[in-house]
Design an enzyme around this catalytic site. Structure first.
Site, PDB file in Angstrom:
ATOM      1  N   ASP A 140      31.631  41.250  34.390  1.00 44.79           N
ATOM      2  CA  ASP A 140      31.279  40.153  35.284  1.00 44.79           C
ATOM      3  C   ASP A 140      30.008  39.507  34.747  1.00 44.79           C
ATOM      4  O   ASP A 140      29.122  40.202  34.222  1.00 44.79           O
ATOM      5  CB  ASP A 140      31.057  40.638  36.719  1.00 44.79           C
ATOM      6  CG  ASP A 140      31.159  39.506  37.730  1.00 44.79           C
ATOM      7  OD1 ASP A 140      32.208  39.418  38.403  1.00 44.79           O
ATOM      8  OD2 ASP A 140      30.218  38.705  37.835  1.00 44.79           O
ATOM      9  N   ASP A 142      40.367  36.807  37.611  1.00 49.12           N
ATOM     10  CA  ASP A 142      40.361  36.521  39.054  1.00 49.12           C
ATOM     11  C   ASP A 142      39.245  35.494  39.259  1.00 49.12           C
ATOM     12  O   ASP A 142      38.096  35.840  39.508  1.00 49.12           O
ATOM     13  CB  ASP A 142      40.106  37.800  39.837  1.00 49.12           C
ATOM     14  CG  ASP A 142      40.236  37.605  41.336  1.00 49.12           C
ATOM     15  OD1 ASP A 142      40.667  36.519  41.760  1.00 49.12           O
ATOM     16  OD2 ASP A 142      39.888  38.530  42.082  1.00 49.12           O
ATOM     17  N   CYS A 145      42.418  33.132  44.936  1.00 50.76           N
ATOM     18  CA  CYS A 145      42.797  33.289  46.342  1.00 50.76           C
ATOM     19  C   CYS A 145      42.706  31.920  47.011  1.00 50.76           C
ATOM     20  O   CYS A 145      42.064  31.745  48.043  1.00 50.76           O
ATOM     21  CB  CYS A 145      41.926  34.321  47.046  1.00 50.76           C
ATOM     22  SG  CYS A 145      40.150  34.100  46.822  1.00 50.76           S
TER      23      CYS A 145
END
Length: 390
Positions: free
Chosen positions: A253, A291, A344
């Site tokens: 990350d 993601d 999402c």
């Protein structure tokens, strides 16, 4: 606390949110300052606040304004509560209705479709209507309610039946969800999950069913080298590790602090996941999962405050960032490997349009692509598996 006092507390908290305070912080501050409030009171007040944030537009219309009081009046009206009995001004109850408020509340209720329309930001509504098409009205209605709580059964620790039995012993009721073989929907005792032995021992993790379904379609096997490029807390990496315990999974990350819980979560789940700092990534991964940072529009039942804070400018920034991340992640994929792009989001600008632009500009191709909406049972979610044409 009485039901009326809980409404009064929600009014005060919503006023702070209206002035710019994050809802979670406002709720925490209220809880610390209100030692008289028991756990049931805190849960009820929290539910009121989040019910309002999910339906802020329609509750403002029903209650006659954007103030905390007007929004809670809208909540009470939408839920069919006895407003006159609750807004008495006695004890800790909200003040009685003014003549203007009483006149507003006497007006007929709008139809459900009109109310659901109001619970999207005005500027975003046309885009959602275009992107969701015939599903727009049903998705809009579904997004006004609380999201279900889903668990992912860690198949490395046990099967779904074993997880249900273990949870039931601690008063947590569940039922299998058809979206994924690992998915359980919590139907009772959701607030007990994180204190349960099943959670503590790594038998279950909190993860939305749509996310589980998307991960279940990813080809992953022992010996594969896998990179979770935007790992955050590591939920996707953990799900992959449960499917292929002997895969070599790395989590990365741009903000290493977001990954601080991964070692503990991996140990609890019995998974092997290595965290990799920025600048120390390898190349030639068999699978790279992205993601991507996004609007989160598919999760707005859980994070309704974000719905009202999103702006056209921020959405444009996110789309630019997604394109950059997608191209950077693609450079890490080995020949013959796959790139998995996920969000999402319900918005095509963050989903299919991103993939189409990437394919057009890079020569990759779509191997598989799927969009989930809340009508499927879980959150709004998008997943595309990509591979090089050569």
């Amino acid at each position: 606390m009485t039901p009326a006092a809980r409404l009064a507390a929600a009014i005060a908290i919503l006023e702070q949110v209206r002035e710019g305070a994050p809802a979670e912080r406002a709720l925490t501050n209220w809880g610390r300052a209100s030692r008289f409030a028991g756990s049931g009171d805190r849960a009820a007040v929290r539910d009121h606040v989040f019910d309002v944030l999910r339906c802020r537009g329609s509750f403002a219309a029903l209650g006659g304004g954007e103030s905390g009081r007007a929004l809670v009046l809208g909540l009470a009206r939408a839920q069919g509560l006895d407003i006159a009995a609750l807004f008495t001004g006695e004890g800790h109850a909200p003040a009685p209705l003014s003549a203007q408020e009483a006149a507003r509340l006497a007006q007929p209720l709008p139809d459900e479709g009109t109310l659901a329309d109001l619970d999207w930001p005005d500027w975003l509504r046309p885009q959602l209507q275009a992107d969701l098409g015939a599903a727009y009205a049903a998705v809009s209605a579904r997004m006004r309610a609380r999201a279900p709580v889903f668990l992912r059964v860690n198949l490395a620790r046990g099967d779904r039946a074993a997880a249900q039995a273990a949870l039931a012993l601690e008063g947590i009721a569940t039922r299998p969800d058809p979206l994924a073989e690992t998915a359980l929907e919590v139907t009772g005792g959701a607030r007990r999950v994180q204190a349960s032995a099943a959670y503590r021992d790594g038998l279950v993790e909190l993860q939305d069913a749509a996310s589980q379904a998307a991960i279940a379609q990813v080809p992953v096997a022992a010996g594969m080298r896998v990179l979770d490029y935007c790992a955050g807390g590591g939920g996707k990496a953990l799900a992959l590790a449960a499917r292929a315990p002997k895969a070599r999974i790395e989590a990365h990350d741009i903000d290493p602090g977001r990954m601080r819980d991964i070692p503990v979560r991996a140990a609890r789940a019995g998974a092997r996941i290595s965290t990799v700092a920025p600048g120390r990534l390898g190349r030639d991964y068999d699978l790279v999962l992205v993601d991507a940072p996004c609007s989160g529009s598919g999760t707005w039942r859980r994070t309704p405050e974000a719905k009202w804070r999103l702006t056209p400018e921020r959405l444009a920034e996110l789309c630019t960032l997604q394109a950059q991340i997608l191209r950077a992640a693609a450079a890490r994929v080995a020949p013959g490997g796959r790139l998995l792009y996920m969000t999402c989001s319900l918005l095509d600008a963050e989903n299919a349009a991103q993939v189409e632009a990437f394919v057009r500009e890079t020569g990759w191709q779509v191997a598989e692509q799927r969009r989930f909406t809340p009508l499927d049972g879980g959150d709004g979610f998008f997943a595309a598996q990509l591979e090089r044409r050569d």
